[in-house]
Design a protein around this motif. Structure first.
Motif, PDB file in Angstrom:
ATOM      1  N   VAL A 338       0.835  -1.197   0.000  1.00 18.75           N
ATOM      2  CA  VAL A 338       0.000   0.000   0.000  1.00 18.75           C
ATOM      3  C   VAL A 338       0.869   1.245   0.000  1.00 18.75           C
ATOM      4  CG1 VAL A 338      -1.762   1.295   1.252  1.00 18.75           C
ATOM      5  CG2 VAL A 338      -1.841  -1.211   1.228  1.00 18.75           C
ATOM      6  N   ALA A 339       0.674   2.101  -1.001  1.00 22.57           N
ATOM      7  CA  ALA A 339       1.281   3.428  -0.976  1.00 22.57           C
ATOM      8  C   ALA A 339       0.325   4.412  -0.310  1.00 22.57           C
ATOM      9  CB  ALA A 339       1.618   3.886  -2.392  1.00 22.57           C
ATOM     10  N   GLU A 340      -0.993   4.247  -0.621  1.00 20.27           N
ATOM     11  CA  GLU A 340      -2.005   5.109  -0.039  1.00 20.27           C
ATOM     12  C   GLU A 340      -3.349   4.389  -0.111  1.00 20.27           C
ATOM     13  OE1 GLU A 340      -3.935   9.592  -0.666  1.00 20.27           O
ATOM     14  OE2 GLU A 340      -2.924   8.563  -2.320  1.00 20.27           O
ATOM     15  N   ALA A 341      -4.145   4.508   0.929  1.00 24.17           N
ATOM     16  CA  ALA A 341      -5.516   3.984   0.934  1.00 24.17           C
ATOM     17  C   ALA A 341      -6.411   5.021   1.578  1.00 24.17           C
ATOM     18  CB  ALA A 341      -5.580   2.665   1.696  1.00 24.17           C
ATOM     19  N   ARG A 342      -7.537   5.314   0.939  1.00 22.23           N
ATOM     20  CA  ARG A 342      -8.446   6.310   1.490  1.00 22.23           C
ATOM     21  C   ARG A 342      -9.873   5.985   1.085  1.00 22.23           C
ATOM     22  NH1 ARG A 342      -9.239  10.469  -2.572  1.00 22.23           N
ATOM     23  NH2 ARG A 342      -8.040   9.933  -4.447  1.00 22.23           N
ATOM     24  N   ARG A 373     -14.821  -1.822   8.181  1.00 26.49           N
ATOM     25  CA  ARG A 373     -13.550  -2.407   7.741  1.00 26.49           C
ATOM     26  C   ARG A 373     -12.472  -1.331   7.740  1.00 26.49           C
ATOM     27  NH1 ARG A 373     -12.793  -6.649   2.738  1.00 26.49           N
ATOM     28  NH2 ARG A 373     -10.776  -7.429   3.434  1.00 26.49           N
ATOM     29  N   PRO A 374     -11.400  -1.502   8.511  1.00 25.84           N
ATOM     30  CA  PRO A 374     -10.400  -0.439   8.628  1.00 25.84           C
ATOM     31  C   PRO A 374      -9.582  -0.288   7.356  1.00 25.84           C
ATOM     32  CG  PRO A 374      -9.676  -2.400   9.811  1.00 25.84           C
ATOM     33  CD  PRO A 374     -11.082  -2.667   9.376  1.00 25.84           C
ATOM     34  N   LEU A 375      -9.098   0.941   7.152  1.00 27.25           N
ATOM     35  CA  LEU A 375      -8.217   1.194   6.017  1.00 27.25           C
ATOM     36  C   LEU A 375      -6.860   0.545   6.248  1.00 27.25           C
ATOM     37  CD1 LEU A 375      -8.829   4.982   5.279  1.00 27.25           C
ATOM     38  CD2 LEU A 375      -9.200   3.113   3.666  1.00 27.25           C
ATOM     39  N   PRO A 376      -6.301  -0.119   5.242  1.00 29.27           N
ATOM     40  CA  PRO A 376      -4.918  -0.598   5.386  1.00 29.27           C
ATOM     41  C   PRO A 376      -3.963   0.582   5.533  1.00 29.27           C
ATOM     42  CG  PRO A 376      -6.023  -1.633   3.505  1.00 29.27           C
ATOM     43  CD  PRO A 376      -6.888  -0.500   3.950  1.00 29.27           C
ATOM     44  N   ALA A 377      -2.874   0.362   6.221  1.00 30.67           N
ATOM     45  CA  ALA A 377      -1.888   1.423   6.437  1.00 30.67           C
ATOM     46  C   ALA A 377      -0.861   1.429   5.320  1.00 30.67           C
ATOM     47  CB  ALA A 377      -1.191   1.214   7.780  1.00 30.67           C
TER      48      ALA A 377
END
Length: 432
Positions: A338-342, A373-377
């Motif tokens: 993951v570079a970015e998740a939003r 469901r939480p966002l991946p870091a």
């Protein structure tokens, strides 16, 4: 004035055929036509083109309209239906008819290249909305319109009806999900009833729940003095055969493998609930080797991230158009970080991912992701499951993965696929 009447139908016929000059139905016992999976739209298309050909004539856009009907009716994407959809997509992309152009422009992601997904998820629902909660003639007038200003006005009216249909469906779907909770832990057919539901949306509710629950779902409401319902089901349950098994309790019935409708009197409701609800899966027995289950995804191909490229996209393009009987290949992609998740969207109902594979980045999107469901870091290693699609962003074409599910790599059911000589699991259980 006497008229010769030709009846076309693609449902299983009853014991008595209507009196007509011809009854065209590939399911007739005395019909030896080689393709029995044509929809009503497909049959009408073939009949119209045959009659026109007798006079040396043709009509533009017939295949385009037939393609919309074929996809809307959940036809298997095999045989002639597949050919009609392929030809129809080409016609819709090049149509000069103002009504069709307005419909495609308002509905397709790329109006110059409409897809089966556009037909099934945005174009057909707009047309159906008119008949479900307004007047079907609204959609008909749009389809045949040859006037630019009229087409613009009609598509505006149709969009308003479509939005109203979505609001009704959203509210009814929440109620239906609550009713379905009482059947959790089961896998057989389920019937849900609420008499205040609009009859035009019960098929939509049944279809959505059948997908979510991976089980046959019938949704029923009251209309005047009778009950009306629609059934949708996974591939291991033949809807028309199931309704035929309950024929003695029904006033009317019709359908095909994936979908059907019926009506009955109130006095038969309890008996019908029992008869339909106890049908086995698969149905008829032997239809499929195993029943589909909620929370399971069948994966067609597991690939390392380095293999997801334009060459793969080109190979997958050759398999289109997708649909029942020729479903879009589901890919599992390993080795991404993951570079970015939003969260994105007006209600933040979707997740947007920017993934890294080495020095490259790759975009992915997961629609309708549960809020809990939480966002991946950033930096998390993920295995992604979904379908590969072409997407245009700021005028630049790119590859994107439409994510169905994902799991952290260290806990992924696909972990075994990255270990030597370890048997692979064909399924990924849903996470979250």
């Amino acid at each position: 004035m006497d008229l010769d009447v030709i009846v076309t139908d693609h449902h299983l016929p009853g014991p008595m055929l209507p009196r007509a000059a011809a009854v065209v139905d590939p399911h007739r016992a005395d019909c030896n036509y080689p393709d029995s999976d044509l929809t009503g739209a497909g049959l009408s298309f073939k009949l119209a083109t045959a009659l026109l050909a007798r006079r040396g004539l043709s009509a533009p856009d017939l295949a385009g309209v037939a393609a919309i009907g074929t996809i809307a009716d959940l036809a298997p994407m095999t045989g002639e239906s597949r050919a009609i959809v392929r030809l129809g997509l080409e016609e819709l992309a090049a149509s000069k008819r103002p009504g069709l152009r307005a419909l495609v422009a308002a509905s397709a992601i790329d109006p110059d290249n409409p897809t089966v997904r556009d037909l099934g998820y945005t174009i057909a629902p707009r047309i159906n909305a008119a008949g479900r909660i307004a007047e079907a003639e609204l959609a008909l007038r749009l389809l045949v319109s040859d006037d630019e200003e009229e087409a613009a006005r009609l598509i505006g009216e149709l969009d308003s009806v479509h939005e109203r249909r979505r609001e009704l469906t959203t509210a009814a779907l929440a109620e239906a999900r609550a009713l379905a909770d009482g059947h959790s832990g089961e896998n057989g057919p389920v019937l849900l009833r609420k008499d205040s539901w609009a009859p035009g949306i019960v098929g939509l509710i049944a279809g959505r729940l059948a997908d979510e629950l991976a089980r046959p779902v019938g949704v029923v409401c009251a209309v005047d003095e009778e009950l009306r319902g629609s059934v949708r089901a996974p591939q291991d349950f033949h809807v028309a055969a199931a309704l035929e098994a309950c024929a003695g309790l029904l006033s009317k019935r019709g359908g095909h493998a994936a979908a059907g409708g019926f009506s009955l009197i109130e006095g038969n409701w309890i008996a019908f609930q029992a008869a339909f609800g106890t049908l086995p899966r698969p149905y008829p027995p032997g239809l499929a080797s195993r029943a589909e289950r909620a929370g399971q995804l069948a994966i067609d191909l597991v690939l390392p991230a380095s293999r997801v490229d334009w060459a793969l996209a080109a190979q997958l393009e050759r398999l289109r158009p997708y649909g029942p009987g020729n479903v879009e290949p589901v890919l599992a992609i390993t080795g991404m970080h993951v570079a970015e998740a939003r969260r994105v969207g007006a209600t933040e109902a979707h997740m947007s991912f920017r993934m890294r594979r080495g020095l490259e980045t790759f975009d992915a999107v997961a629609f309708a992701t549960p809020a809990e469901r939480p966002l991946p870091a950033a930096g998390d290693a993920l295995d992604l499951v979904g379908t590969l699609e072409r997407d245009t962003f700021q005028g630049i074409e790119r590859l994107r993965l439409r994510v169905t599910d994902y799991a952290h790599s260290e806990a992924s059911p696909l972990l075994a696929r990255r270990l030597p000589r370890t048997p692979a699991s064909p399924q990924l259980a849903a996470v979250g």
